[in-house]
Design a protein around this motif. Structure first.
Motif, mmCIF file in Angstrom:
data_model
loop_
_atom_site.group_PDB
_atom_site.id
_atom_site.type_symbol
_atom_site.label_atom_id
_atom_site.label_comp_id
_atom_site.label_asym_id
_atom_site.label_seq_id
_atom_site.Cartn_x
_atom_site.Cartn_y
_atom_site.Cartn_z
ATOM 1 N N THR A 10 50.009 47.704 38.926
ATOM 2 C CA THR A 10 50.387 48.637 37.872
ATOM 3 C C THR A 10 51.720 48.212 37.274
ATOM 4 N N VAL A 11 51.981 48.721 36.072
ATOM 5 C CA VAL A 11 53.272 48.520 35.417
ATOM 6 C C VAL A 11 53.826 49.890 35.062
ATOM 7 N N ASN A 12 55.129 49.940 34.852
ATOM 8 C CA ASN A 12 55.765 51.205 34.471
ATOM 9 C C ASN A 12 55.719 51.443 32.978
ATOM 10 N N GLU A 13 55.762 50.346 32.204
ATOM 11 C CA GLU A 13 55.816 50.447 30.753
ATOM 12 C C GLU A 13 54.811 49.493 30.110
ATOM 13 N N ASN A 14 54.392 49.826 28.908
ATOM 14 C CA ASN A 14 53.531 48.957 28.113
ATOM 15 C C ASN A 14 54.435 47.930 27.425
ATOM 16 N N ASP A 15 54.941 47.007 28.225
ATOM 17 C CA ASP A 15 55.929 46.029 27.786
ATOM 18 C C ASP A 15 55.408 44.626 28.111
ATOM 19 N N VAL A 41 37.615 27.922 41.124
ATOM 20 C CA VAL A 41 37.430 29.156 40.359
ATOM 21 C C VAL A 41 36.437 28.948 39.214
ATOM 22 N N ALA A 42 35.387 29.786 39.202
ATOM 23 C CA ALA A 42 34.408 29.744 38.120
ATOM 24 C C ALA A 42 34.934 30.472 36.896
ATOM 25 N N SER A 43 35.543 31.635 37.100
ATOM 26 C CA SER A 43 36.098 32.420 35.997
ATOM 27 C C SER A 43 36.948 33.553 36.553
ATOM 28 N N VAL A 44 37.734 34.139 35.661
ATOM 29 C CA VAL A 44 38.578 35.275 36.015
ATOM 30 C C VAL A 44 38.418 36.336 34.934
ATOM 31 N N PHE A 45 38.119 37.558 35.357
ATOM 32 C CA PHE A 45 38.074 38.699 34.449
ATOM 33 C C PHE A 45 39.292 39.563 34.739
ATOM 34 N N ILE A 46 39.984 39.973 33.691
ATOM 35 C CA ILE A 46 41.134 40.869 33.833
ATOM 36 C C ILE A 46 40.885 42.077 32.946
ATOM 37 N N SER A 47 40.922 43.257 33.553
ATOM 38 C CA SER A 47 40.768 44.477 32.761
ATOM 39 C C SER A 47 42.067 45.271 32.808
ATOM 40 N N VAL A 48 42.264 46.059 31.754
ATOM 41 C CA VAL A 48 43.451 46.910 31.670
ATOM 42 C C VAL A 48 43.028 48.312 31.247
ATOM 43 N N LYS A 86 48.231 52.693 33.444
ATOM 44 C CA LYS A 86 48.920 51.400 33.346
ATOM 45 C C LYS A 86 48.509 50.452 34.471
ATOM 46 N N CYS A 87 47.215 50.291 34.614
ATOM 47 C CA CYS A 87 46.648 49.489 35.702
ATOM 48 C C CYS A 87 46.012 48.207 35.164
ATOM 49 N N ILE A 88 46.278 47.126 35.843
ATOM 50 C CA ILE A 88 45.704 45.810 35.547
ATOM 51 C C ILE A 88 44.843 45.431 36.742
ATOM 52 N N ARG A 89 43.566 45.152 36.477
ATOM 53 C CA ARG A 89 42.643 44.769 37.546
ATOM 54 C C ARG A 89 42.167 43.344 37.306
ATOM 55 N N ALA A 111 48.602 50.617 42.543
ATOM 56 C CA ALA A 111 47.186 50.256 42.721
ATOM 57 C C ALA A 111 46.751 50.253 44.187
ATOM 58 N N VAL A 112 47.698 50.332 45.118
ATOM 59 C CA VAL A 112 47.310 50.415 46.532
ATOM 60 C C VAL A 112 46.450 51.656 46.778
ATOM 61 N N LYS A 113 46.569 52.656 45.902
ATOM 62 C CA LYS A 113 45.786 53.889 46.022
ATOM 63 C C LYS A 113 44.299 53.652 45.765
ATOM 64 N N LEU A 114 43.974 52.570 45.041
ATOM 65 C CA LEU A 114 42.584 52.329 44.655
ATOM 66 C C LEU A 114 41.691 51.997 45.854
ATOM 67 N N ARG A 115 42.160 51.139 46.733
ATOM 68 C CA ARG A 115 41.363 50.725 47.888
ATOM 69 C C ARG A 115 42.255 50.520 49.109
ATOM 70 N N PRO A 116 42.799 51.599 49.666
ATOM 71 C CA PRO A 116 43.670 51.433 50.831
ATOM 72 C C PRO A 116 42.937 50.807 52.021
ATOM 73 N N ASP A 117 41.625 50.952 52.040
ATOM 74 C CA ASP A 117 40.832 50.372 53.127
ATOM 75 C C ASP A 117 40.769 48.850 53.059
ATOM 76 N N LEU A 118 41.015 48.272 51.890
ATOM 77 C CA LEU A 118 40.973 46.812 51.729
ATOM 78 C C LEU A 118 42.351 46.179 51.674
ATOM 79 N N ASN A 119 43.372 46.979 51.535
ATOM 80 C CA ASN A 119 44.723 46.450 51.337
ATOM 81 C C ASN A 119 45.388 46.154 52.677
ATOM 82 N N THR A 120 45.130 44.968 53.200
ATOM 83 C CA THR A 120 45.681 44.585 54.499
ATOM 84 C C THR A 120 46.805 43.576 54.388
#
Length: 124
Positions: A10-15, A41-48, A86-89, A111-120
């Motif tokens: 995540t970011v704090n500002e749209n900067d 790497v075959a490809s990378v998708f980035i969503s906002v 303000k999340c970048i995936r 973003a740690v809130k999204l998947r705490p079960d995977l964030n090791t």
């Protein structure tokens, strides 16, 4: 075999600077924790989320040596009510022999809130 390596931050500002910097930190952490080389790497998708409009976060990949030819595409995340702002995936499609359970998915910032079960992985 192609595996998906997920990450989010995540970011704090749209900067522009903050978005590119946060994305670069996330990408580098994903690469480091999964021992990924650009040729894998075959490809990378980035969503906002809708509130990120200052820059394409894929610009961050230009600052990583050797990643010039990796196909990357940005897109907008669907606007779900009460979702994280303000999340970048990132979804990186990687050729690897690692089993699914050994893939390290990286979540930084709020973003740690999204998947705490995977964030090791340590966020530092």
């Amino acid at each position: 075999m192609i595996r998906g390596v997920r990450g989010a931050t995540t970011v704090n500002e749209n900067d522009e600077l903050e978005i590119v910097e946060a994305t670069e930190i996330l990408l580098r952490k994903m690469i480091e924790e999964n021992s990924i080389e650009a040729e894998m790497v075959a490809s990378v998708f980035i969503s906002v989320t809708e509130d990120i409009t200052a820059v394409f976060p894929a610009k961050a990949m230009r600052f990583i040596d050797g990643w010039k030819y990796v196909p990357v595409m940005c897109m907008r995340e669907i606007p779900v009510t009460d979702s994280l702002d303000k999340c970048i995936r990132v979804m990186m499609h990687v050729n690897t022999n690692s089993p699914q359970q050994n893939i390290q998915h990286i979540y930084l910032g709020d973003a740690v809130k999204l998947r705490p079960d995977l964030n090791t992985v340590d966020q530092s």
